[in-house]
Each structure stands twice: as structure tokens, then as C-alpha cells.
Enzyme design. Structure first.
Site, PDB file in Angstrom:
ATOM      1  N   HIS A 157     -30.735  60.139  13.618  1.00 32.35           N
ATOM      2  CA  HIS A 157     -29.741  60.845  13.984  1.00 32.35           C
ATOM      3  C   HIS A 157     -29.237  61.981  13.583  1.00 32.35           C
ATOM      4  CE1 HIS A 157     -30.226  57.129  17.548  1.00 32.35           C
ATOM      5  NE2 HIS A 157     -29.614  56.912  15.965  1.00 32.35           N
ATOM      6  N   SER A 278     -31.727  88.865   0.784  1.00 31.90           N
ATOM      7  CA  SER A 278     -31.332  88.626   2.277  1.00 31.90           C
ATOM      8  C   SER A 278     -30.911  90.631   1.702  1.00 31.90           C
ATOM      9  CB  SER A 278     -30.224  88.269   2.587  1.00 31.90           C
ATOM     10  OG  SER A 278     -28.817  89.534   3.269  1.00 31.90           O
ATOM     11  N   LYS A 284     -27.205  85.599  -0.284  1.00 28.54           N
ATOM     12  CA  LYS A 284     -28.437  84.422  -0.605  1.00 28.54           C
ATOM     13  C   LYS A 284     -29.494  84.227  -1.144  1.00 28.54           C
ATOM     14  CE  LYS A 284     -28.079  83.759   3.725  1.00 28.54           C
ATOM     15  NZ  LYS A 284     -28.763  83.873   5.206  1.00 28.54           N
ATOM     16  N   GLU A 291     -39.329  77.650   6.412  1.00 24.28           N
ATOM     17  CA  GLU A 291     -38.868  78.162   7.573  1.00 24.28           C
ATOM     18  C   GLU A 291     -40.112  79.024   8.455  1.00 24.28           C
ATOM     19  OE1 GLU A 291     -34.426  79.057   7.455  1.00 24.28           O
ATOM     20  OE2 GLU A 291     -36.282  81.079   6.615  1.00 24.28           O
TER      21      GLU A 291
END
Ligand code: ARG
Length: 478
Positions: A157, A278, A284, A291
Site C-alpha cells: 500500500h 530541466s 533538477k 518515465e
């Protein structure tokens, strides 16, 4: 314009319609399979007395020369006006051997031809896919070998649950990939029957030896029903399902590692080789590779559902809808092979941050189950032990410490049965992990044993792989 069906037509096709209905841009991928199938068909026709041995030889040689030329100069087929790869091959063959080429299609239809090409090509792709999956397994087993002892928080969970080892986590994906491999191999088995000789739908009127033809093409035998043979795309749907599930598995690994590499978790470091930055925020370092792996999964599933929707409700036997299968093949299988290859690059470029993993695995009461187990060992029924361990967890939460850090006095009150035990030892991450050493457990000893099992299986498999032997020989020569 190379058309295989002009005779009964008085008018010319609309130019835009003709372009639109062509499959050449997509089925040129089947060229090698089409030539292989045609070479076998010339032999079958010779066997049936349709071609003389000399004619069959001339046709086969011309087909092979055509393929050679296409290999050396892929552009030699480009710009052709042929409708599909079958028309292309026949058109080129006519240029090479003249009227003799016009005998090749005797007793054959593009319907059994394309069904055969598709199976031949698919089976080759499945071999490649299977090998790539094995290569990825090898890398994950290596990672597991390096991280067999490394504690990591395990989640259910998305809540910290019990400590696991990072090696155990890596081997979970090795298991998934193993099931994927068996699915890929299984699919290849069911694609193992040869449709050639089924004609357009009703079988062929020529006495071709279909058993021999199937063997010549590396199939286990001929298909047994011509209607089914020309309209069956189950094997492709199965392959797309296998690819979708592979993609789902890669997506899950990606998701785990995206989370592991967050600032909040901080378990995993991505090397610069696989991270991106970024354009605005200089600090970043983004896990775009993972992804994209997760994102592309949607496309794989899309190709599967697309093909199933195409097949649903198709009347027996061949329908032109089936031509859409080529795009499903190229968009559903090649990208997944590439995703597996990219996953290999990603796996090579991650590093667990051991201190962070170790520290996190020792916090948050993830040893509470073991406290209950210790009570069970001292004779308390599990349900009661669970309840009482819960009270200890509550006390630890109230004191802002771990269970084993509660005062001796408090522990003596709450769990007097355990007074003789050194709880900081019994409830340490190492002890908690080590207890789970049965088959399937996360204990370092069990993970190392599983790593060995995988390594032996992979070594045995590679020893049987002729391609692998060849590489070894080459290495020896160098
Ligand atoms: N390009 C077609 C396909 O991929 C070949 C078969 C055409 N057959 C036909 N009856 N029009 O399905």
C-alpha cells in the site's frame, strides 16, 4: 503499377485510393520471410509437377538474388508502385526471369502467403525478444548478487511494511521476466504450423506435399484447416499480449526505481548517463528514462487492444482488415524489444545508496511482526501476540523511538515473556531479514542461493546456445 489482379477490371484504380490501400510501407519488413516462403513454394511446385527442376532452380536463384540486392541496397525496393511486398517480389522476379516468374503463384494466394510470412517473421522476432529478456535477466541477477545483503524498506500500500533486501527486489523482476520468456516461447510454439498450401481460403488444387513444405520452412507441420489458416492471427495477438505484459513489468520496475530515486526515498542514485535535466530549474536531475519506459507501456497495450478490436467480428475467412496486422507487429513488437534493450542500459546505470537504504530499513517499526513472532514462540497465540505487539508499537510511536529503544521497564511491563531476550539484537534489521530464509524469502542467504540458481540456469542455457558458442570461438581466435 504492379497489380496482381488487373484482368477483370476495365477501369484504373483511383490514384489516392490505391496509395491508401497499399501495405508495402509496412509489410516490406516481411521481405526475407516472403522470399523464404517463395523459395520453398517453388520446391513444392516442382514436387507437384508444376515446375521442372530447372525452372524451380532458376526461380529460387532469382529470388535469392533479389533478396541479396535488397539486403545490400534497401533503397532498391523503395519508390516501387507495388501494392504490397508480394507484388513487389513478383514484379522484380518478372524483371529478372521473365514469364517463368508468372508461374510462381500457381496454387497459392496472397492470403496463405501473407499468413506464412507473418508466422515466419514473428517467430524470428520472438527469438530475438527472448534473448534480450535473458540478457536483462543476467543484469538483474548481477545486481541481486551485489545487493543480496542490502536492507531496503519493503512496501505494501506504499506504506513501509517489512524490511527486504535489494537483491530480493531485483530477483522479483527476474521471476517476472522468466514468465515473460516462457510466454514468448510458448507463443512461438503455437505459431509453429505452416499455412502455405491453404490457398485463398479453400486449400490448393495442386498436389503439393504440405508436410514437406512445412518442414522446409522450419514449421512443425502444416495447418489443418485452410479457412482458419488464412484468417488466424492468434499468434500475433498472443505475441502482443506477451509484449504488453513485458512492458507492464518494465513499467513497474521503472515506477519502483523512480520512487527509489526521489529525494524523499533517496535509495537509488541514477548515473548522469541516464538522467536528464530541466531547462528551467538548474538543480533538477530527472528519471526521464524510467518515465518513458513507463509511458511507452501504454502504446504496447494499445497495439494489443487495437489488434483484438480488428479481429473481433471478422467473418471467415480472409478479410482485408487483416492487413492491419503488419502495423500491429511493427508497432507492438519492435518497440518492446527496444524497451528491453534500454532497460539494460538503465539497470547498468543505477546504484543503491547503501547508507540511506540501511538506515530506512531499520526505522518505522517494520520489525513489529517479528515482535509478535517472538511472543508466539513464548507460547502466546498469534492473534493475542499481534494485539500486544500493536500496543508496543503505539508506545514506541508515543515515545518517538523504535520498539527496541523503549525503556527496559516499559518493555518488561508490555512483554514480560521476552524479558530474557536482547530485543535490540532480536529485532535488528539483520535478524529480521535472516529469519526469512525459507524458499521465496528475502533473507540474504536465500537471495544468494537464488542468485546461484539463476546463474547456473543461465550458464546452462548459454552453453546450449549455438550463437554463444560461436562468439566464444571468435574470442578464442582473437
Ligand atoms: N497486403 C495484403 C495483407 O497484408 C496481402 C493479402 C492480400 N489479399 C487479398 N485478398 N487482397 O493482408
Amino acid at each position: 503499377m504492379t497489380r496482381l489482379w488487373g484482368g477483370r477490371f476495365e477501369g484504373q484504380p483511383d490514384a489516392r485510393f490505391f496509395e491508401w490501400q497499399k501495405s508495402l510501407p509496412h509489410d516490406v519488413e516481411l521481405l526475407a520471410a516472403d522470399v523464404t516462403g517463395s523459395v520453398a513454394w517453388t520446391k513444392a511446385l516442382a514436387g507437384a509437377g508444376v515446375l521442372s527442376a530447372d525452372e524451380a532452380r532458376r526461380l529460387s536463384e532469382a529470388l535469392q538474388a533479389l533478396f541479396q540486392r535488397a539486403q545490400e541496397d534497401p533503397g532498391s525496393c523503395a519508390g516501387t508502385e507495388a501494392e504490397d511486398v508480394h507484388s513487389l517480389v513478383e514484379g522484380e522476379l518478372v524483371k529478372a526471369v521473365g514469364d517463368l516468374a508468372k508461374r510462381l503463384h500457381t496454387g497459392r494466394s496472397r492470403n496463405d502467403q501473407v499468413a506464412t510470412d507473418l508466422k515466419l517473421h514473428l517467430r524470428e522476432l520472438l527469438v530475438v525478444l527472448d534473448e534480450r529478456l535473458r540478457d536483462l535477466q543476467v543484469l538483474l541477477v548481477d545486481l541481486a548478487a551485489r545487493t543480496a545483503d542490502l536492507p531496503l524498506p519493503g512496501y505494501t500500500h506504499m506504506q513501509r511494511a517489512q524490511p527486504i533486501t535489494a537483491g530480493h527486489h531485483a530477483l522479483a523482476y527476474v521471476e517476472m521476466l522468466e514468465r515473460d520468456r516462457t510466454r514468448v516461447q510458448d507463443c512461438s510454439l503455437r505459431a509453429g504450423t505452416c499455412p502455405l498450401g491453404s490457398g485463398a481460403l479453400a486449400g490448393t488444387a495442386y498436389r503439393v506435399d504440405r508436410e514437406q513444405l512445412a518442414r522446409d520452412l522450419g514449421f512443425v507441420g502444416p495447418t489443418r484447416n485452410s479457412l482458419d489458416a488464412v484468417s488466424d492471427r492468434d499468434h500475433l495477438a498472443e505475441a502482443l499480449f506477451a509484449c504488453s505484459l513485458i512492458s507492464v513489468h518494465l513499467s513497474r520496475l521503472a515506477e519502483d526505481w523512480i520512487f527509489f530515486s526521489t529525494h524523499e526515498a533517496g535509495f537509488l542514485e541514477l548515473s548522469d548517463a541516464i538522467a536528464t535535466g530541466s531547462s528551467l530549474m538548474p538543480q533538477k536531475k530527472n528519471p526521464d528514462g524510467f518515465e518513458l519506459l513507463r509511458g511507452k507501456c501504454g502504446r504496447a497495450i494499445g497495439e494489443l487492444t487495437g489488434l483484438l478490436a480488428t479481429l473481433k467480428g471478422l467473418p471467415m475467412a480472409y478479410d482485408r482488415d487483416l492487413q492491419e496486422d503488419k502495423q500491429a507487429l511493427s508497432l507492438g513488437i519492435h518497440p518492446v524489444i527496444e524497451q528491453v534493450e534500454i532497460a539494460m542500459i538503465l539497470v547498468r546505470n543505477v546504484r543503491y545508496r547503501e547508507d540511506r537504504c540501511r538506515a530506512a530499513a531499520g526505522k518505522g517499526g517494520m520489525n513489529a511482526t517479528d515482535l509478535a513472532d517472538l511472543l508466539v514462540q513464548s507460547g502466546v497465540p498469534f492473534r493475542t501476540a499481534h494485539e500486544r505487539a500493536g500496543a508496543v508499537v503505539l508506545a514506541a510511536l508515543q515515545h518517538g523511538c523504535e520498539i527496541q529503544e523503549l525503556s527496559q521497564g516499559l518493555l518488561a511491563d508490555l512483554v514480560p515473556e521476552l524479558a530474557r531476550l536482547d530485543l535490540s539484537e532480536e529485532l535488528s534489521v539483520e535478524s529480521v531479514l535472516a529469519r526469512r530464509d525459507g524458499i521465496g524469502g528475502t533473507a540474504p542467504a536465500r537471495v544468494r542461493a537464488e542468485v546461484e540458481r539463476w546463474q547456473e540456469a543461465i550458464v546452462a542455457e548459454l552453453a546450449e546456445d549455438p550463437a554463444f558458442d560461436q562468439d566464444e570461438d571468435e574470442d578464442d581466435e582473437r
